[in-house]
Design a protein around this motif. Sequence first.
Motif, PDB file in Angstrom:
ATOM      1  N   VAL A   1       2.324 -31.730 -18.513  1.00  0.00           N
ATOM      2  CA  VAL A   1       1.314 -30.800 -18.997  1.00  0.00           C
ATOM      3  C   VAL A   1       1.869 -30.147 -20.251  1.00  0.00           C
ATOM      4  CG1 VAL A   1       2.106 -28.924 -17.512  1.00  0.00           C
ATOM      5  CG2 VAL A   1      -0.211 -28.891 -18.374  1.00  0.00           C
ATOM      6  N   THR A   2       1.004 -29.934 -21.213  1.00  0.00           N
ATOM      7  CA  THR A   2       1.407 -29.277 -22.446  1.00  0.00           C
ATOM      8  C   THR A   2       1.057 -27.805 -22.360  1.00  0.00           C
ATOM      9  OG1 THR A   2       1.031 -31.308 -23.702  1.00  0.00           O
ATOM     10  CG2 THR A   2       1.130 -29.260 -24.959  1.00  0.00           C
ATOM     11  N   VAL A   3       2.056 -26.973 -22.628  1.00  0.00           N
ATOM     12  CA  VAL A   3       1.863 -25.520 -22.608  1.00  0.00           C
ATOM     13  C   VAL A   3       2.271 -24.965 -23.961  1.00  0.00           C
ATOM     14  CG1 VAL A   3       2.258 -25.392 -20.118  1.00  0.00           C
ATOM     15  CG2 VAL A   3       4.175 -25.033 -21.684  1.00  0.00           C
ATOM     16  N   ARG A   4       1.814 -23.761 -24.231  1.00  0.00           N
ATOM     17  CA  ARG A   4       2.156 -23.096 -25.496  1.00  0.00           C
ATOM     18  C   ARG A   4       2.859 -21.780 -25.169  1.00  0.00           C
ATOM     19  NH1 ARG A   4       0.883 -23.629 -30.749  1.00  0.00           N
ATOM     20  NH2 ARG A   4      -0.530 -25.327 -30.332  1.00  0.00           N
ATOM     21  N   ILE A   5       4.089 -21.657 -25.680  1.00  0.00           N
ATOM     22  CA  ILE A   5       4.873 -20.439 -25.523  1.00  0.00           C
ATOM     23  C   ILE A   5       5.411 -20.069 -26.894  1.00  0.00           C
ATOM     24  CG2 ILE A   5       6.907 -19.377 -24.449  1.00  0.00           C
ATOM     25  CD1 ILE A   5       6.528 -21.329 -22.101  1.00  0.00           C
ATOM     26  N   LEU A   6       5.187 -18.833 -27.291  1.00  0.00           N
ATOM     27  CA  LEU A   6       5.599 -18.351 -28.612  1.00  0.00           C
ATOM     28  C   LEU A   6       5.035 -19.212 -29.738  1.00  0.00           C
ATOM     29  CD1 LEU A   6       9.290 -17.196 -28.171  1.00  0.00           C
ATOM     30  CD2 LEU A   6       7.405 -15.842 -29.053  1.00  0.00           C
ATOM     31  N   GLY A   7       3.835 -19.701 -29.520  1.00  0.00           N
ATOM     32  CA  GLY A   7       3.175 -20.494 -30.542  1.00  0.00           C
ATOM     33  C   GLY A   7       3.662 -21.924 -30.645  1.00  0.00           C
ATOM     34  N   GLU A   8       4.613 -22.308 -29.800  1.00  0.00           N
ATOM     35  CA  GLU A   8       5.147 -23.668 -29.815  1.00  0.00           C
ATOM     36  C   GLU A   8       4.658 -24.428 -28.593  1.00  0.00           C
ATOM     37  OE1 GLU A   8       9.398 -23.525 -29.917  1.00  0.00           O
ATOM     38  OE2 GLU A   8       9.458 -22.335 -31.757  1.00  0.00           O
TER      39      GLU A   8
ATOM     40  N   HIS B   1       5.063 -27.131 -25.671  1.00  0.00           N
ATOM     41  CA  HIS B   1       6.129 -27.710 -24.852  1.00  0.00           C
ATOM     42  C   HIS B   1       5.484 -28.613 -23.816  1.00  0.00           C
ATOM     43  CE1 HIS B   1       9.068 -24.809 -26.430  1.00  0.00           C
ATOM     44  NE2 HIS B   1       8.059 -23.958 -26.388  1.00  0.00           N
ATOM     45  N   ILE B   2       6.065 -29.776 -23.617  1.00  0.00           N
ATOM     46  CA  ILE B   2       5.586 -30.678 -22.575  1.00  0.00           C
ATOM     47  C   ILE B   2       6.470 -30.468 -21.359  1.00  0.00           C
ATOM     48  CG2 ILE B   2       5.237 -33.080 -21.893  1.00  0.00           C
ATOM     49  CD1 ILE B   2       4.803 -33.688 -24.892  1.00  0.00           C
ATOM     50  N   ILE B   3       5.842 -30.097 -20.256  1.00  0.00           N
ATOM     51  CA  ILE B   3       6.550 -29.792 -19.020  1.00  0.00           C
ATOM     52  C   ILE B   3       6.179 -30.851 -17.984  1.00  0.00           C
ATOM     53  CG2 ILE B   3       6.913 -28.065 -17.207  1.00  0.00           C
ATOM     54  CD1 ILE B   3       7.712 -27.043 -19.982  1.00  0.00           C
ATOM     55  N   ARG B   4       7.198 -31.423 -17.348  1.00  0.00           N
ATOM     56  CA  ARG B   4       6.970 -32.349 -16.232  1.00  0.00           C
ATOM     57  C   ARG B   4       7.275 -31.584 -14.954  1.00  0.00           C
ATOM     58  NH1 ARG B   4       6.339 -37.381 -15.919  1.00  0.00           N
ATOM     59  NH2 ARG B   4       7.902 -37.782 -14.326  1.00  0.00           N
ATOM     60  N   ALA B   5       6.297 -31.528 -14.078  1.00  0.00           N
ATOM     61  CA  ALA B   5       6.479 -30.771 -12.842  1.00  0.00           C
ATOM     62  C   ALA B   5       5.668 -31.390 -11.715  1.00  0.00           C
ATOM     63  CB  ALA B   5       6.047 -29.324 -13.063  1.00  0.00           C
ATOM     64  N   ALA B   6       6.108 -31.122 -10.499  1.00  0.00           N
ATOM     65  CA  ALA B   6       5.377 -31.588  -9.325  1.00  0.00           C
ATOM     66  C   ALA B   6       4.180 -30.689  -9.031  1.00  0.00           C
ATOM     67  CB  ALA B   6       6.310 -31.644  -8.116  1.00  0.00           C
TER      68      ALA B   6
ATOM     69  N   LYS C   1       0.514 -24.234 -16.205  1.00  0.00           N
ATOM     70  CA  LYS C   1      -0.034 -23.493 -17.347  1.00  0.00           C
ATOM     71  C   LYS C   1      -0.064 -21.999 -17.066  1.00  0.00           C
ATOM     72  CE  LYS C   1      -2.771 -27.162 -19.416  1.00  0.00           C
ATOM     73  NZ  LYS C   1      -4.061 -27.573 -19.954  1.00  0.00           N
ATOM     74  N   ARG C   2      -0.373 -21.646 -15.848  1.00  0.00           N
ATOM     75  CA  ARG C   2      -0.389 -20.220 -15.473  1.00  0.00           C
ATOM     76  C   ARG C   2       1.017 -19.629 -15.583  1.00  0.00           C
ATOM     77  NH1 ARG C   2      -1.507 -17.899  -9.575  1.00  0.00           N
ATOM     78  NH2 ARG C   2      -1.512 -15.698 -10.075  1.00  0.00           N
ATOM     79  N   CYS C   3       2.006 -20.369 -15.111  1.00  0.00           N
ATOM     80  CA  CYS C   3       3.403 -19.911 -15.227  1.00  0.00           C
ATOM     81  C   CYS C   3       3.792 -19.731 -16.691  1.00  0.00           C
ATOM     82  CB  CYS C   3       4.349 -20.909 -14.563  1.00  0.00           C
ATOM     83  SG  CYS C   3       4.244 -20.945 -12.760  1.00  0.00           S
ATOM     84  N   ALA C   4       3.437 -20.697 -17.516  1.00  0.00           N
ATOM     85  CA  ALA C   4       3.749 -20.611 -18.942  1.00  0.00           C
ATOM     86  C   ALA C   4       3.051 -19.420 -19.575  1.00  0.00           C
ATOM     87  CB  ALA C   4       3.353 -21.907 -19.649  1.00  0.00           C
ATOM     88  N   GLN C   5       1.834 -19.138 -19.151  1.00  0.00           N
ATOM     89  CA  GLN C   5       1.098 -17.994 -19.689  1.00  0.00           C
ATOM     90  C   GLN C   5       1.784 -16.688 -19.326  1.00  0.00           C
ATOM     91  OE1 GLN C   5      -1.765 -18.189 -21.775  1.00  0.00           O
ATOM     92  NE2 GLN C   5      -0.991 -16.129 -22.116  1.00  0.00           N
TER      93      GLN C   5
END
Length: 95
Positions: A7-14, A16-21, A28-32
């Motif tokens: 999943v692609t998330v945005r943190i600090l405007g960047e 990031h592709i995160i692989r997770a179970a 996305k909620r965690c990244a937010q």
Amino acid sequence: MSEKTSVTVRILGEEHIIRAAAEPAYTKRCAQIVDDRIQEIRSKAGLLENHRLAILAALSLADELLQAREESDRLGRDVGDQAETLLARIEALES
């Protein structure tokens, strides 16, 4: 173990592709939450390097987690104490 998804998330405007179970919406909620905490710290601390903001956000979230665990443990003890009290009352009534 569950299959991991990207999943692609945005943190600090960047991005990031995160692989997770976990479900993508959860990731996305965690990244937010992380991004929100970083933005909150940035608004109070001013201009800091991104890695310093990330460290402060991690420490802030770890503090929040530890406080929540301590509260959960306290509540668990309280419930256990109340259950013992009620059991003693019930046993006294049965005698």
